[in-house]
Write a protein that holds these residues in place. Sequence first.
Motif, PDB file in Angstrom:
ATOM      1  N   ALA A 175      22.822  -3.811  25.872  1.00 38.84           N
ATOM      2  CA  ALA A 175      21.485  -2.572  26.044  1.00 38.84           C
ATOM      3  C   ALA A 175      22.120  -1.900  27.326  1.00 38.84           C
TER       4      ALA A 175
ATOM      5  N   HIS B 191      24.697   2.410  26.779  1.00 38.55           N
ATOM      6  CA  HIS B 191      24.221   3.341  26.248  1.00 38.55           C
ATOM      7  C   HIS B 191      22.923   3.618  25.908  1.00 38.55           C
ATOM      8  N   GLY B 192      21.673   2.139  26.987  1.00 41.12           N
ATOM      9  CA  GLY B 192      20.296   1.906  25.550  1.00 41.12           C
ATOM     10  C   GLY B 192      20.315   1.374  23.970  1.00 41.12           C
ATOM     11  N   LYS B 193      21.244   0.867  23.976  1.00 39.79           N
ATOM     12  CA  LYS B 193      21.191   1.269  22.383  1.00 39.79           C
ATOM     13  C   LYS B 193      21.872  -0.621  22.077  1.00 39.79           C
TER      14      LYS B 193
ATOM     15  N   ARG C  16      16.533   1.585  20.047  1.00 39.57           N
ATOM     16  CA  ARG C  16      16.921   1.979  20.768  1.00 39.57           C
ATOM     17  C   ARG C  16      15.991   1.601  21.781  1.00 39.57           C
TER      18      ARG C  16
ATOM     19  N   SER D  35      16.774   5.534  26.026  1.00 43.75           N
ATOM     20  CA  SER D  35      18.011   6.679  25.866  1.00 43.75           C
ATOM     21  C   SER D  35      19.589   6.931  27.039  1.00 43.75           C
TER      22      SER D  35
END
Length: 244
Positions: free
Chosen positions: A13, A17-19, A24, A27
């Motif tokens: 993550a 990009h946080g995913k 998610r 952000s």
Amino acid sequence: MPTLLRRCACRIAQMNHGKYRDARILSPEGIELTHTAPPPHTYAMGWESSQMDGYDLINHDGGTPNFQSSVFFDPDERIGVFIAANVMCALDAFSSPHGATVLDGSTVRGMAQHVLNLAANRPPPKQGVGIRNLYILFDTVIVALTVLLIFSLRRISRRYQHLKQQGISTRSDWIWRITWISVLHFAWPLLVVYLLLNVLLWKVLRMFQPDLIYWVEIIAVIVFAKGLLELFLTWRVFRQGKPK
């Protein structure tokens, strides 16, 4: 294993990009903020910003007695490495090239850097002195100091006989001798007692480097006892007076 999988998911993550998969966690702006290094370019929000061979890396190190871990990842290449090991000692903090402080050059940090470079098809990073070489130096110093103490203990009888033949004729000479003996034999053992009873760092060092701390404490007891013996022998020679 679940803990390891959760750590891997967190690293993915961080680099994605946080995913993670379809979820998610943060952000993209939040992830970027956690990786932004404030002046003077040391720690971001819990992460250390490092440069290695011209590449900008994100990492974090941690450890407790007998355990240490290190995570490195390259946000541009999206490659990350996490290493944990059941090893930790104070000497190990100086075994590999350090990061933000001189105390975080642990073995697993060097291992993580090395594995990251292999995964990114880069040359291996510079290695530090290594824990094995540090322990060779450490053991050599300990053995040398122990031998010196044994040699000093063996010389007590000979020195006492020589002093007995020479005699101590004046009180000022006796006072000078017992003062010198007290300074050499009681100052630093009493300091060790103070550290043992009042200084938290001493207890922390005992957890991280017990062999050194126990050795220092044992040597302090022996030196203190040696000082008492030498005071007693010096007093006997003084009571005897100067030989005729």
